[in-house]
Write an enzyme that holds these catalytic residues in place. Sequence first.
Site, PDB file in Angstrom:
ATOM      1  N   HIS A 165      18.421  -0.762  -5.385  1.00 51.04           N
ATOM      2  CA  HIS A 165      18.323   0.792  -5.985  1.00 51.04           C
ATOM      3  C   HIS A 165      17.189   0.897  -6.668  1.00 51.04           C
ATOM      4  CE1 HIS A 165      22.672   0.753  -4.976  1.00 51.04           C
ATOM      5  NE2 HIS A 165      22.679  -0.381  -5.359  1.00 51.04           N
ATOM      6  N   SER A 195     -10.802  10.550  -6.257  1.00 52.68           N
ATOM      7  CA  SER A 195     -10.541  12.126  -6.047  1.00 52.68           C
ATOM      8  C   SER A 195     -11.804  12.727  -6.383  1.00 52.68           C
ATOM      9  CB  SER A 195      -9.515  12.153  -7.143  1.00 52.68           C
ATOM     10  OG  SER A 195      -9.534  13.549  -7.653  1.00 52.68           O
ATOM     11  N   LYS A 254      -9.287   8.297 -10.495  1.00 49.73           N
ATOM     12  CA  LYS A 254      -8.445   7.991  -9.519  1.00 49.73           C
ATOM     13  C   LYS A 254      -8.971   6.824  -8.634  1.00 49.73           C
ATOM     14  CE  LYS A 254      -5.448  10.455  -8.494  1.00 49.73           C
ATOM     15  NZ  LYS A 254      -3.756  10.364  -8.595  1.00 49.73           N
ATOM     16  N   GLU A 259      -0.560   5.365   2.331  1.00 49.92           N
ATOM     17  CA  GLU A 259      -0.202   6.842   2.502  1.00 49.92           C
ATOM     18  C   GLU A 259      -0.199   7.476   3.827  1.00 49.92           C
ATOM     19  OE1 GLU A 259      -0.808   9.357  -1.320  1.00 49.92           O
ATOM     20  OE2 GLU A 259      -2.403   7.639  -1.251  1.00 49.92           O
TER      21      GLU A 259
END
Length: 466
Positions: free
Chosen positions: A165, A286, A292, A299
Site C-alpha cells: 500500500h 526545466s 529541477k 516518465e
Amino acid sequence: MQDLQNEGSNSKTWSGRFSEPVAEMVQRFTASISFDKRLAEFDIQGSLAHAKMLHSVGILSRRNLDAIENGLQIILLEIRDGKFDWSLELEDVHLNIEKRLTALVGDAGKRLHTARSRNDQVATDIRLFLRHEIDEIDESIKSLQSAILDLAEQHADTVMPGFTHLQVAQPVSFGHHLMAYFEMLSRDRERFSDCRKRVNRLPLGSAALAGSSYPIDREGVAKMLGFEGVCENSLDAVSDRDFAIEFCSASALVMTHLSRFSEELILWMNPGFGFIDIADRFCTGSSIMPQKKNPDVPELVRGKTGRINGHLIALLTLMKSQPLAYNKDNQEDKEPLFDAADTVLTSLRIYAQMIPGIKVNKDAMRLAASRGYATATDLADYLVKKGLPFRDAHEAVARAVRYCEEKGCDLGELSLQELKQFSNLIEEDARQVLTLEGSMGSRDHIGGTAPKQVMAAILRARKNLA
Ligand code: ARG
C-alpha cells in the site's frame, strides 16, 4: 502468359478489369506504401525463396530465375541506398517491387507472381518482420536483465523498506527488490519466445485464399525462409493476425513491467524518498525552474505503455468481425505493429543503458526502513515462537507500536523493560529480531529476502542468462 492490357507504365497490375481509373482520393486512401515499404527486405527475401521454389518444381526456367535473382538484388541495393523510387500509384511495397523488377528484367519479373497472391505474400512479410523483431527484443531484454543483475549483486545486503500500500511494511534487500523485475522480464522473454513459435509458420502457397493449382513445394519454401512449418489452412493463413495480437500482448506486458519500474524510479528519485539518483545524461532540466532535474526517461517509458495498450486493442478490434478470408482491414495491422516493436525496443535499450547509471543512497533507504516500524512482524513472530497465539502477538506488538508513536522512536530503540510492558515473554534476544539486518536475514529460504538467498538467486539467474 504476357499481360498485354497492362503495358502502360502507371497502370495497376489489376487495372484490366476496370473501366475508369481509381479516384485519386481513393488511391491515397487505400495505399499503404508510406508505411509498408518498411517490409521491403522481408518481401524480397520471400520473393527469392518463392522464385527458387517455382524453378525447382519446373514452373520457372533457369534463365528467368537468374533474371529475377539479379533484379531483386539490384532493387535491394537501391532500397538500401535510398535510391528506390517509391510510388503511391503502385499502392504497396509488393507492387512497387514487382513493377521495378519488371522494368529491370522484363517478362521474368511478370512471372514471379505465379502461384502467389499479395494476401499470402503480405502475411509472410509480417511474419518474417515479427520474427526478426522478437529476436531483437529477446537480446534487449537480456541486456537489461544483465544490468539489473549487476546492480542487484552490489546491493544484495542493502536494506530498504519493502512496501505494501506504499506504506513501509518489512525490511527487504534492495537487490531482492531489483530481482523482482528480473523475474518479470524472464517471463516476458518466455512470452515472446512462445509467440515466436506461432509467428514462425509459412503462409505462402495459400495464394489469395484457396491455395494454388500449381505443383508448389511449400515445405521447401518454409525451409528456405527458416520457418518451422507451413500454415495448415490456406483461409486461416491469409486472414488471421492472432500472432500479431499475441506479439502486441507480450509487448503490452513487458511495457507494463517497465512502467511499474519507472514509477518506482520516479518515486525513489523524489527528495521525499531520496533513495536513488539517475545519471544526469538520462534526465532533463526545466526551462523555468533552475533547481529541477527530471526523470524524463522513466516518465516517457511509463507514458509509452499506453500506446502499446492502444495498439493491442486496435488489433483485437481489427480482427473481431472479419469474415474469412483476407480483407483489406488487415492492412491496418502494420502501423500498430511497427510502433509496438519500435517502442518496446527503444524502451528496453534505453533502460539497459540507464540502470548502470543509478546511484543508490543506502543511508536514506536504511533510515526510511527504520522509521516505519518495519520489524513489527518480526516481534510478533518472536512471540509466536515463544508460544503466544499469533492474534495475541499481533495485538501486543500493535500496542508497542502505538507506544513508540507517542514516544517518537522505533521498536528497536525500546529498552527491554519498556518492551516487557507489552509481553513478559520478551527477553533480551528479542532485540536482535528488531534490527533491520536480523529481520532481513531471517527470511532465509528460496524466494526470501535474506542476502544469502538473494546472492543465490543472482547466481542462478546469471547461469540461466548465459
Ligand atoms: N497492402 C495489402 C495489406 O497490407 C497487401 C495485400 C493486398 N491484397 C489485396 N487483395 N488487396 O494487406
